[in-house]
Design an enzyme around this catalytic site. Structure first.
Site, PDB file in Angstrom:
ATOM      1  N   GLU A 191      -5.726  -8.762   0.092  1.00 11.17           N
ATOM      2  CA  GLU A 191      -5.692  -8.478   1.460  1.00 11.17           C
ATOM      3  C   GLU A 191      -7.378  -8.316   1.188  1.00 11.17           C
ATOM      4  O   GLU A 191      -7.692  -7.710   0.034  1.00 11.17           O
ATOM      5  CB  GLU A 191      -5.198  -6.955   2.002  1.00 11.17           C
ATOM      6  CG  GLU A 191      -4.622  -7.128   2.439  1.00 11.17           C
ATOM      7  CD  GLU A 191      -3.743  -5.933   3.357  1.00 11.17           C
ATOM      8  OE1 GLU A 191      -4.472  -4.848   3.792  1.00 11.17           O
ATOM      9  OE2 GLU A 191      -2.836  -6.071   3.739  1.00 11.17           O
ATOM     10  N   GLU A 225       0.368  -1.216   0.074  1.00 13.05           N
ATOM     11  CA  GLU A 225       0.014  -0.109   0.390  1.00 13.05           C
ATOM     12  C   GLU A 225       0.437   1.161   0.283  1.00 13.05           C
ATOM     13  O   GLU A 225       0.866   2.074   1.378  1.00 13.05           O
ATOM     14  CB  GLU A 225      -1.049  -0.359   1.021  1.00 13.05           C
ATOM     15  CG  GLU A 225      -2.091  -1.490   1.288  1.00 13.05           C
ATOM     16  CD  GLU A 225      -2.655  -1.356   2.137  1.00 13.05           C
ATOM     17  OE1 GLU A 225      -4.218  -2.143   2.186  1.00 13.05           O
ATOM     18  OE2 GLU A 225      -2.017  -0.277   3.178  1.00 13.05           O
TER      19      GLU A 225
END
Length: 468
Positions: free
Chosen positions: A369, A166
């Site tokens: 995720e 991220e």
């Protein structure tokens, strides 16, 4: 209820990170990282004053946890090496840190689990942050050195590598929105950090390619990046200003990284807006185009939790003088996870798959995720068995996997699914406020692990590849 079947070679696994699970924050030669520093300086910033120190005590429970993953029918998991544990302050391997990861990877092989290794999960060593962090190009070089050391140390053990998790989060959370330490509100700084993280990624991939060619990395290895992609939407009847908000929101958070990892460049329209229209000074150097060109990867992970719905901003700048590109648009039909304040929109993962199919057709990806965090789950326990009855988690994952199956049927190159937080873990400043796991961690009983109701459902899906 309709059933959907995923391909038999589709992998199922779990996602976690070093700083959120390992513990042992100051043992085995580990250096202090930013989460340790924030915990030491202001423990009141963390939910229930639970700082970074213990994670979910994975270093003492890893054999039990690996057995749990395998028992649930999973074949793989992703974790991260902590820069602050593997590398000492001189940029060399810390033998105690290396020994821990060698043991973890050995135990994982013995358990029959493939380990996906990520190199950075928001946990910069504090001494490097104090030299400027991602605003300092020398720290990008230090990261590339760390990555190369990791590749050489574990290159014959690990098949799947990732540079960053991220990468949009730190520019936003630390430097723009001021949520995380050091809590700045400076868009210029955020852009510098985002640009330099892009450079650091590309430098690391180039080091990987060099070591691969030299035979230091196993022949079947692959490298990628893990990004949190939030498909961008606006109103059904958008104005030109709404569409402009959509362009920049998608450009900064999604296309920036997709263009980098597939084309080795940053989106020209976004750079033009930042530099020409807003006067942002990016820390560009001569030959950076060649550096960024080295950032093309073999595949990517997609972290998906919620969509991004935007509309034209009602003002041009925020209270700190930063430019506003968009403001939230509240979709009338939205369904919310009230614990987290996030919209639940399973179709978003399908839309991302179609975006990749149409705009980045050669890109292979997996769901790296996906999960739902619920506050005070202990209120949902069966009074007799004391098991958490988390039907909402079953519904959440079923709905998302259904759209993954539909995306694959329509041509998406999605090859696997990792659930975030299969075992409850520490979650930054929220600590253990919102629980994500299929397996409960009891903080009052030596971090004891207890499967929730959803675990039985997950096992069946993982073993049959039938989503029902």
């Amino acid at each position: 209820m309709a059933q959907y079947e995923l391909p038999q070679n589709f992998f199922f696994g779990a996602a976690m990170s070093g700083p959120q699970t390992e513990g042992g924050w100051n043992t085995g030669g580990k250096l202090e990282n930013l989460w340790d520093t924030w915990s030491n300086e202001d423990i009141s910033s963390f939910y229930n004053r639970v700082g970074s120190y213990v994670g979910n005590d994975f270093m003492h429970h890893y054999k039990e946890d690996l057995a749990l993953l395998k028992d649930l029918g999973l074949d793989s998991y992703r974790t991260s090496i902590q820069w602050s544990r593997l590398i000492d302050q001189d940029g060399n391997i810390n033998p105690e840190g290396a020994a821990w990861y060698h043991e973890l990877f050995r135990a994982s092989r013995e358990a029959g689990l493939e380990v996906f290794v990520n190199l950075y999960h928001f946990d910069m060593p504090t001494y490097l942050f104090r030299r400027g962090g991602w605003q300092n190009r020398e720290v990008c070089e230090a990261y590339a050195n760390y990555a190369a050391k990791a590749f050489e140390e574990f290159g014959q053990e690990i098949r799947y590598w990732f540079t960053f998790n991220e990468p949009i989060v730190e520019p936003e959370q630390r430097y723009w929105h001021g949520v995380w330490y050091p809590r700045h509100h400076n868009f210029q700084e955020a852009c510098e950090v985002q640009y330099n993280i892009s450079i650091a990624h590309a430098l690391a991939v180039s080091r990987y390619r060099e070591l691969y060619r030299a035979g230091k990395i196993r022949e079947d290895a692959r490298i990628g990046m893990i990004c949190n992609f939030s498909p961008s939407y606006t109103k059904d009847d958008p104005s030109e200003a709404d569409l402009e908000a959509l362009r920049m929101n998608d450009g900064l958070t999604n296309r920036w990284w997709l263009d980098l990892v597939t084309r080795g460049k940053l989106p020209a329209d976004v750079i033009k807006t930042l530099v020409d229209d807003l006067g942002i000074v990016l820390p560009q150097r001569p030959y950076d185009e060649a550096v960024l060109a080295g950032g093309v990867v073999d595949w990517i992970g997609c972290n998906y939790y919620q969509p991004s719905r935007v509309q034209a901003p009602s003002k041009t700048h925020d209270e700190w003088g930063n430019p506003l590109f968009a403001e939230p648009y509240i979709w009338p039909e939205r369904v919310m996870n009230e614990s987290r304040g996030w919209e639940i929109y399973p179709k978003g993962i399908y839309d991302f798959g179609m975006k990749c199919k149409n705009e980045y057709p050669e890109l292979e990806w997996f769901v790296s995720e996906n999960g739902i965090g619920i506050e005070r789950e202990y209120l949902n326990k069966d009074p007799e068995t004391q098991q958490v009855m988390d039907d909402y988690r079953i519904d959440f994952v079923r709905d998302h996997l259904t759209w993954v199956a539909r995306a694959i049927a329509d041509g998406a190159r999605c090859v696997g699914y990792h659930y975030w937080g299969l075992i409850d873990n520490w979650s930054w400043a929220n600590a253990f406020k919102n629980r994500y796991g299929f397996v409960e961690v009891d903080l009052m009983e030596n971090y004891e692990r207890r499967p929730k109701k959803s675990a039985t459902w997950l096992k069946q899906v993982a073993e049959t590849h039938v989503v029902a």
